[in-house]
Each structure stands twice: as structure tokens, then as C-alpha cells.
Enzyme design. Structure first.
Site, mmCIF file in Angstrom:
data_model
loop_
_atom_site.group_PDB
_atom_site.id
_atom_site.type_symbol
_atom_site.label_atom_id
_atom_site.label_comp_id
_atom_site.label_asym_id
_atom_site.label_seq_id
_atom_site.Cartn_x
_atom_site.Cartn_y
_atom_site.Cartn_z
ATOM 1 N N HIS A 198 -9.425 33.104 -25.090
ATOM 2 C CA HIS A 198 -8.727 31.924 -24.827
ATOM 3 C C HIS A 198 -7.185 32.013 -25.023
ATOM 4 O O HIS A 198 -6.834 31.505 -26.008
ATOM 5 C CB HIS A 198 -9.537 30.716 -25.664
ATOM 6 C CG HIS A 198 -9.126 29.157 -25.453
ATOM 7 N ND1 HIS A 198 -7.906 28.866 -25.094
ATOM 8 C CD2 HIS A 198 -9.912 28.204 -25.536
ATOM 9 C CE1 HIS A 198 -7.923 27.606 -24.915
ATOM 10 N NE2 HIS A 198 -8.982 27.169 -24.975
ATOM 11 N N GLU A 299 -7.681 31.483 -18.985
ATOM 12 C CA GLU A 299 -8.633 32.169 -19.679
ATOM 13 C C GLU A 299 -9.638 32.960 -18.841
ATOM 14 O O GLU A 299 -10.190 32.586 -17.988
ATOM 15 C CB GLU A 299 -9.519 31.077 -20.548
ATOM 16 C CG GLU A 299 -8.794 30.127 -21.496
ATOM 17 C CD GLU A 299 -9.618 28.917 -21.786
ATOM 18 O OE1 GLU A 299 -10.930 29.133 -22.017
ATOM 19 O OE2 GLU A 299 -9.106 27.907 -21.738
#
Length: 337
Positions: A198, A299
Site C-alpha cells: 500500500h 497499490e
């Protein structure tokens, strides 16, 4: 001359002896300097006393990774500019996840299963892997650190599968940052999982950003109960909250920052999907009111088709990011990092 007289005489200090001493001293200083320069990493205390590792290359580029979460929290170029974003309200206190940098999401991405959102390894204390097994087909690096996390008894109570997660974080010769994840099934039965990294990328202003490389792909809109749509735009821009899970994505995605005239190039292997996210002005407890303007999350994830691992089997994924001047050709692109 008598024997007693010879024994009492002091040895002569010649210019040759002096030169030898100077040479030996210079060699000793050189060895100390080289050892300091090429020390692979520095282990120190970070915020709230949490241990972190600082890794630098010979050109002064660096990254920092906290053992809590195995989380990269800084990636700086040779000018000292941080290319990752950290929330101004980030909480460095177990068991709260750290907001910013590059959180590791395993064994579950978001709330796609029965576990807590984004799994639990970002809330565990990792260790330095002093003797990692050889890593094949890994991009060459100038400096790196290997971390390891093994399932604990507490983990097995909420997810009954034994695993070993090895993470290498490395700086490439051009200053690029690479994270290589290796997850091994150390159990006697198979298991499946979803996965993601992330990264919060630092940008000048979210309104000046566009994400390229995802046109004509299907995505699940996470703000609309994961309803499926097709993106027909040439690129993605931001003027409100956005959270999309793109499916079957290419291995390269570009984030163009018009104000800074730079492009962040994301490359990935082993992660078929990609999430594009910015909270905009939605209230997030550990995110500053204006923080949303200074980051974008792109991501690399594996969500649509969970990974299945048999006992003893290992899965590997590579995430690499670099920064180049916007508008340069493929041959003339020189990383800013």
C-alpha cells in the site's frame, strides 16, 4: 664495546621507520573509513522507541524501514527529498498500523475475508533475516536489508496456517526502490490468501496528478459496494474521493506529477491487480485534514484470484518504483532518484 653497553643503547628511529608508521596509520584509517562507508545498515530507535533500520547507498540515497510492520517509512533521493508520504498524524504505537510509507497487507487485502481489514502482518514485529536463502531473478542493488516474519501462536488463533514471510527491501543502481516478497507455506495443509502493498507516494498536489496505464480495464468501485465498471478514460485524475480495484492490470503504471514535472514509474511482478486510492476530504482519524493533497496510493495487489499455496511451496512478488522526468523518451529517461 662491552655487552652491557650494547644492551643499554636505544634503537635508532630512522626516517624509514617513520615512513612505515605513517603508512600503517594511513592504512588503518582507510580501513575504518571504508568499513563505515559500506556498513550495510544502521539499526537505531525511531519514533516512540520503535526500532528502525536505515539503509544508505554510496551516493547518499536511503530508505528507512521499521521492524514494526516491516514497513518502509522513508525513501530519499540523493538530494534528501522523501519520495514517500507519511501522515502528519501517523501513530507509531502497537497495535495501531502506521499510516504512510509502504504497509504490507497479508494474508488478506482490505475486508475481502473474515480477518481484520488488511490482515495482521503490518501490526507484527519483524526480525532481520541474517541468512536469507538465495534470491533468484532479483534486480541488482547497491544496498538492501532482509526481514523475516514467522506465524506465531497468536496468529494461528485467528488464521490457522503456518507461514514464513521474507521481505527484501533494496536500492537499485539508479536509486529505484524494490520490495521483494516471498511467502512460504510451512504448514502441512494448503492455504490461500490475498495480498497487497500500500505505497503512499508523495506528490505536489493531488489535483495536479494523473495515473496512466489503466485505460480500458475493468475495475471494482470500492465506494459503490465493489460494483464493476470499465474505465474508458485515457488516464485517471482526482477531484473527489477515489478507491478503485483494477483487474488484470499491466506490469507498469505511471503517476505523472505535472507540477513537479516528474513521473513515478511503478513496476510489478506476481500481482495481477492494482488499487488506486485517495481519501480526498473524507475524515480519517490518523490523517491530517490537508494530507490528502500530498499523496496518491497506487497499490500492487493480488485480490481477484487468491493465491493458493501447497505445503512447502513459496510465492514471490516484486514491486519496483523509480522516478523519471516527465515527458522523456524511453532511452533518455534518467531516474531522478
Amino acid at each position: 664495546m662491552g655487552v652491557s653497553e650494547q644492551c643499554g643503547r636505544r634503537p635508532r628511529f630512522t626516517m624509514g621507520n617513520k615512513a612505515n608508521l605513517i603508512f600503517l596509520w594511513a592504512m588503518l584509517v582507510s580501513v575504518v573509513v571504508m568499513a563505515t562507508r559500506h556498513r550495510p545498515f544502521q539499526r537505531t530507535k525511531g519514533i516512540n522507541g520503535l526500532e528502525k533500520i536505515i539503509v544508505r547507498d554510496p551516493r547518499g540515497r536511503s530508505f528507512e524501514v521499521y521492524l514494526y510492520g516491516g514497513q518502509v517509512t522513508s525513501w530519499k533521493n540523493e538530494k534528501g527529498e522523501d519520495l514517500l508520504f507519511m501522515s502528519t498524524k501517523a501513530i507509531f504505537d502497537h497495535p495501531t498500523p502506521i499510516r504512510g510509507g509502504i504497509p504490507v497487507l497479508f494474508p488478506q487485502y482490505a475486508n475481502t475475508g473474515p480477518l481484520p481489514s488488511h490482515g495482521f502482518v503490518r501490526q507484527r514485529f519483524w526480525k532481520i533475516d541474517a541468512n536469507p536463502p538465495p534470491l533468484s531473478s532479483h534486480p541488482s542493488s547497491t544496498a538492501h536489508i532482509d526481514l523475516i516474519l514467522k506465524s506465531s501462536k497468536a496468529d494461528l488463533k485467528i488464521w490457522p496456517h503456518k507461514f514464513v514471510y521474507r521481505l527484501r527491501v533494496a536500492l537499485g543502481h539508479g536509486g529505484d526502490l524494490t520490495l521483494t516478497s516471498r511467502i512460504r507455506n510451512s504448514d502441512v495443509k494448503l492455504f490461500n490468501f490475498t495480498f497487497g502493498l500500500h505505497p503512499y507516494f508523495s506528490v505536489s498536489d493531488i489535483s495536479q496528478i494523473q495515473v496512466e496505464g489503466l485505460q480500458n480495464l475493468d475495475y471494482l468501485d470500492q465506494l459503490k459496494n465493489r460494483t464493476r465498471f470499465t474505465d474508458h478514460g485515457k488516464f485517471i485524475t482526482f477531484n473527489s474521493q477515489l478507491a478503485r480495484l483494477y483487474l488484470k492490470t499491466p506490469n507498469k503504471i505511471r503517476i505523472v506529477d505535472h507540477k513537479k514535472k516528474k513521473t513515478i514509474v511503478v513496476r510489478k511482478e506476481g500481482q495481477a491487480d492494482a488499487v488506486v486510492w485517495n481519501s480526498w476530504d473524507k475524515k480519517v482519524v490518523d490523517l491530517g485534514v490537508e494530507d490528502y493533497r500530498r499523496f496518491v496510493a497506487v497499490e500492487p495487489v493480488e485480490v481477484e484470484k487468491p493465491i493458493i499455496l501447497k505445503p512447502g511451496q513459496e510465492w514471490k512478488a516484486i514491486f519496483q518504483v523509480s522516478v523519471v522526468p516527465s515527458g522523456c523518451s524511453r532511452k533518455s529517461c534518467i531516474p531522478h532518484t
